[in-house]
Write a protein that holds these residues in place. Structure first.
Motif, mmCIF file in Angstrom:
data_model
loop_
_atom_site.group_PDB
_atom_site.id
_atom_site.type_symbol
_atom_site.label_atom_id
_atom_site.label_comp_id
_atom_site.label_asym_id
_atom_site.label_seq_id
_atom_site.Cartn_x
_atom_site.Cartn_y
_atom_site.Cartn_z
ATOM 1 N N GLU A 151 4.565 -6.940 -4.966
ATOM 2 C CA GLU A 151 5.378 -6.046 -5.996
ATOM 3 C C GLU A 151 4.842 -5.361 -6.653
ATOM 4 O O GLU A 151 3.544 -5.532 -7.208
ATOM 5 N N LEU A 152 5.169 -4.040 -6.914
ATOM 6 C CA LEU A 152 4.234 -3.037 -7.662
ATOM 7 C C LEU A 152 4.568 -3.116 -9.076
ATOM 8 O O LEU A 152 5.471 -3.111 -9.621
ATOM 9 N N MET A 153 3.216 -3.234 -9.694
ATOM 10 C CA MET A 153 3.062 -3.188 -11.249
ATOM 11 C C MET A 153 2.383 -2.070 -11.731
ATOM 12 O O MET A 153 1.391 -1.915 -11.868
ATOM 13 N N ILE A 154 3.287 -1.276 -12.615
ATOM 14 C CA ILE A 154 3.090 -0.258 -13.075
ATOM 15 C C ILE A 154 2.421 -0.318 -14.576
ATOM 16 O O ILE A 154 3.090 -0.893 -15.378
ATOM 17 N N ARG A 155 1.277 0.074 -14.613
ATOM 18 C CA ARG A 155 0.641 -0.034 -16.239
ATOM 19 C C ARG A 155 -0.095 1.322 -16.483
ATOM 20 O O ARG A 155 0.115 2.390 -15.931
ATOM 21 N N GLY A 156 -0.774 1.072 -17.608
ATOM 22 C CA GLY A 156 -1.402 2.221 -18.130
ATOM 23 C C GLY A 156 -2.600 2.895 -17.374
ATOM 24 O O GLY A 156 -2.856 4.187 -17.767
ATOM 25 N N SER A 157 -3.151 2.523 -16.408
ATOM 26 C CA SER A 157 -4.185 3.041 -15.640
ATOM 27 C C SER A 157 -3.682 4.262 -14.820
ATOM 28 O O SER A 157 -4.488 5.008 -14.210
ATOM 29 N N THR A 158 -2.406 4.420 -14.471
ATOM 30 C CA THR A 158 -1.933 5.677 -13.970
ATOM 31 C C THR A 158 -0.920 6.528 -14.713
ATOM 32 O O THR A 158 -0.134 6.104 -15.515
ATOM 33 N N ALA A 159 -1.014 7.916 -14.540
ATOM 34 C CA ALA A 159 -0.001 8.885 -15.137
ATOM 35 C C ALA A 159 -0.059 9.976 -14.419
ATOM 36 O O ALA A 159 -0.993 10.107 -13.323
ATOM 37 N N ALA A 160 0.917 10.952 -15.010
ATOM 38 C CA ALA A 160 0.792 12.131 -14.007
ATOM 39 C C ALA A 160 -0.371 12.857 -14.428
ATOM 40 O O ALA A 160 -1.031 12.847 -15.537
ATOM 41 N N GLY A 175 0.634 -1.315 0.073
ATOM 42 C CA GLY A 175 -0.093 -0.059 -0.011
ATOM 43 C C GLY A 175 0.800 1.232 0.093
ATOM 44 O O GLY A 175 0.454 2.437 -0.715
ATOM 45 N N ARG A 176 2.133 1.335 0.853
ATOM 46 C CA ARG A 176 2.880 2.292 0.999
ATOM 47 C C ARG A 176 3.511 2.633 -0.675
ATOM 48 O O ARG A 176 3.363 3.796 -1.069
ATOM 49 N N ARG A 177 4.007 1.733 -1.282
ATOM 50 C CA ARG A 177 4.821 1.808 -2.458
ATOM 51 C C ARG A 177 3.812 2.198 -3.722
ATOM 52 O O ARG A 177 4.127 3.232 -4.460
ATOM 53 N N LEU A 178 2.438 1.861 -3.627
ATOM 54 C CA LEU A 178 1.389 2.162 -4.407
ATOM 55 C C LEU A 178 1.236 3.758 -4.447
ATOM 56 O O LEU A 178 0.987 4.200 -5.659
ATOM 57 N N THR A 179 1.048 4.236 -3.172
ATOM 58 C CA THR A 179 0.829 5.627 -3.092
ATOM 59 C C THR A 179 1.930 6.374 -3.379
ATOM 60 O O THR A 179 1.755 7.615 -3.672
ATOM 61 N N GLU A 180 3.232 5.971 -2.847
ATOM 62 C CA GLU A 180 4.470 6.635 -3.392
ATOM 63 C C GLU A 180 4.516 6.630 -4.879
ATOM 64 O O GLU A 180 5.080 7.795 -5.263
ATOM 65 N N HIS A 181 4.054 5.539 -5.632
ATOM 66 C CA HIS A 181 4.216 5.836 -7.051
ATOM 67 C C HIS A 181 3.062 7.011 -7.506
ATOM 68 O O HIS A 181 3.482 7.723 -8.316
ATOM 69 N N SER A 217 -6.435 9.012 -12.602
ATOM 70 C CA SER A 217 -5.592 7.579 -12.505
ATOM 71 C C SER A 217 -6.590 6.676 -11.622
ATOM 72 O O SER A 217 -6.763 7.052 -10.601
ATOM 73 N N VAL A 218 -6.230 5.423 -11.894
ATOM 74 C CA VAL A 218 -7.061 4.444 -11.072
ATOM 75 C C VAL A 218 -5.976 3.313 -10.749
ATOM 76 O O VAL A 218 -5.360 2.903 -11.529
ATOM 77 N N ALA A 219 -5.969 2.755 -9.419
ATOM 78 C CA ALA A 219 -4.955 1.567 -9.325
ATOM 79 C C ALA A 219 -5.611 0.589 -8.225
ATOM 80 O O ALA A 219 -6.700 1.053 -7.511
ATOM 81 N N GLY A 220 -5.171 -0.632 -8.346
ATOM 82 C CA GLY A 220 -5.959 -1.599 -7.462
ATOM 83 C C GLY A 220 -4.943 -2.309 -6.688
ATOM 84 O O GLY A 220 -3.888 -1.703 -6.112
ATOM 85 N N PHE A 221 -5.124 -3.450 -6.369
ATOM 86 C CA PHE A 221 -4.247 -4.360 -5.301
ATOM 87 C C PHE A 221 -4.661 -5.850 -5.771
ATOM 88 O O PHE A 221 -5.804 -6.073 -5.949
ATOM 89 N N ASP A 222 -3.490 -6.663 -5.555
ATOM 90 C CA ASP A 222 -3.655 -7.897 -5.727
ATOM 91 C C ASP A 222 -2.919 -8.543 -7.169
ATOM 92 O O ASP A 222 -2.624 -9.630 -6.900
ATOM 93 N N ASP A 223 -3.078 -7.952 -8.240
ATOM 94 C CA ASP A 223 -2.776 -8.200 -9.608
ATOM 95 C C ASP A 223 -3.446 -9.665 -9.979
ATOM 96 O O ASP A 223 -2.976 -10.785 -10.176
ATOM 97 N N LEU A 224 -4.997 -9.364 -9.920
ATOM 98 C CA LEU A 224 -5.798 -10.686 -10.277
ATOM 99 C C LEU A 224 -5.606 -10.690 -11.545
ATOM 100 O O LEU A 224 -5.275 -9.855 -12.356
ATOM 101 N N PRO A 225 -5.915 -11.807 -12.141
ATOM 102 C CA PRO A 225 -5.679 -12.017 -13.665
ATOM 103 C C PRO A 225 -6.365 -11.217 -14.680
ATOM 104 O O PRO A 225 -5.470 -11.056 -15.666
ATOM 105 N N PHE A 226 -7.347 -10.632 -14.305
ATOM 106 C CA PHE A 226 -8.006 -9.842 -15.332
ATOM 107 C C PHE A 226 -7.462 -8.495 -15.337
ATOM 108 O O PHE A 226 -7.621 -7.492 -16.125
ATOM 109 N N SER A 227 -6.482 -7.950 -14.374
ATOM 110 C CA SER A 227 -6.013 -6.632 -14.224
ATOM 111 C C SER A 227 -5.229 -6.318 -15.315
ATOM 112 O O SER A 227 -5.275 -5.231 -15.756
ATOM 113 N N VAL A 228 -4.438 -7.296 -15.993
ATOM 114 C CA VAL A 228 -3.639 -6.780 -17.171
ATOM 115 C C VAL A 228 -4.729 -6.665 -18.229
ATOM 116 O O VAL A 228 -4.248 -6.252 -19.348
#
Length: 373
Positions: A361-370, A185-191, A309-320
């Motif tokens: 592990e933080l997985m950075i994908r297209g749903s977050t941007a500046a 949770g900390r690393r996601l918000t830091e991102h 931007s929207v971010a989640g948690f768990d990296d479930l199979p559908f997230s990608v």
């Protein structure tokens, strides 16, 4: 002192034969009598005798896997992985090569059902029990769980927690595999902060769950480390639409609680946007909640990630496969479930001290941007 069938009969004010009929279910018994017998069984914590072969081995070929919701991929992946190890032939010992029968116990998130399933597994002399996911942070329930697990362990049942922190008291566990929810949770918000987001909404899970608390603590740690200006001003109590605020130091208007499901993500996001139209990012309690958040954002005519931007948690199979692919925190659910299965079967030695930290592990994908502007 061991409770006997005669003790149950005396408590229920019936004959031992009637108790046997109720428990075996092989003879009709009046509903009121049946209810009285079952109440006596629960009050005395009576454990049924299993088959003679089970008694000889002290345990049966049964392993219970407790989950909150088998339809939730978070629990389904862990349970399925554990089952692959539990049902796999062992070293040739036992009646069928050492494998066990895994039974999935779906609690629906109910503390009462959790205790009921543990009691039923105790009566069946289960060889092992695997409890998955976060725990309810209620002292009374935790004490009841600790007492029940101690009785199971005393009878030879192996107890494994998977994705669940150990109890404050009690040493009945073989092992606890603990996800780093706080660090994730900390690393996601830091991102998000590194991208320039300063108004971050948070759709949290049920407030009584350990998983909810740890992920939210990580989020708040990142905000505090970034400085007061990053966390928003202290604000009003959060309420509305069945979601409560946390009552803690950061802006409560930016935190909404609800179940770990898509509908909650949708409704909570609409509430966040109503309270704070200037939010530029939303962190969801898990990936399923994030899907609901994405739908709510789009229904408000906004784009992801251009407008929010929207971010989640768990990296479930559908997230990608979400559009855009979801930035999230990966938990090794299958690996953890398989390890829990091996520990339950005695195929793997417990970690030192009985507790193993499972990295996130933080997985950075297209749903977050500046943010724009």
């Amino acid at each position: 002192m061991t409770v006997t069938l005669a003790d149950v009969a005396a408590r229920a004010r019936v004959s031992p034969a009637t108790v046997s009929r109720v428990l075996n279910g092989n003879y009709p018994v009046a509903a009121s009598t049946r209810e009285r017998v079952l109440r006596a069984v629960d009050d005395l914590d009576y454990v049924l005798n299993g088959p003679a072969s089970s008694l000889a081995a002290a345990t049966s070929d049964l392993v219970g896997i407790l989950v909150n919701d088998i339809a939730d991929p978070f629990f389904g992946i862990m349970a399925g992985a554990a089952q692959t190890q539990i049902g796999r032939p062992g070293d040739g010992s036992g009646r069928a090569g050492g494998e066990k029968l895994a039974v999935i116990c779906n609690t629906g998130g109910s503390p009462e059902r959790e205790l009921t399933y543990l009691t039923l597994l105790q009566r069946q002399r289960a060889a092992a029990v695997v409890l998955t996911g976060g725990a309810v942070e209620d002292p009374g329930h935790q004490a009841a769980i600790a007492a029940k697990l101690a009785k199971l362990a005393d009878a030879g049942t192996r107890i494994v927690f998977c994705g669940r922190p150990p109890l404050p008291e009690g040493d009945a566990l073989v092992a606890a595999l603990v996800f780093d929810n706080r660090g994730g949770g900390r690393r996601l918000t830091e991102h998000l902060l590194s991208l320039g987001h300063r108004r971050i909404g948070y759709v949290a899970g049920p407030p009584e769950r350990t998983t909810t608390r740890h992920r939210l603590e990580g989020h708040r740690e990142a905000l505090r480390a970034a400085g007061p200006a990053e966390g928003g001003e202290k604000g009003e109590g959060a309420g509305g639409q069945g979601h409560g605020g946390t009552g803690a130091g950061d802006d409560d208007r930016l935190i909404v609680h609800g179940p770990y499901d898509r509908r909650s993500g949708y409704e909570a996001t609409l509430e966040l946007l109503r309270r704070a139209p200037d939010v530029t990012a939303i962190v969801a309690a898990n990936d399923t909640v994030a899907l609901g958040a994405c739908a709510a954002v789009r229904d408000q005519g906004m784009r992801i990630p251009q407008d929010i931007s929207v971010a989640g948690f768990d990296d479930l199979p559908f997230s990608v496969d979400a559009v855009p692919a979801l930035t999230t925190v990966r938990l090794p659910l299958f690996e953890a479930g398989a390890r829990a299965g091996r520990l339950a079967m005695g195929k793997e030695n417990p970690p030192p001290g009985g507790i193993a930290a499972i990295a996130a592990e933080l997985m950075i994908r297209g749903s977050t941007a500046a943010p724009r502007g």
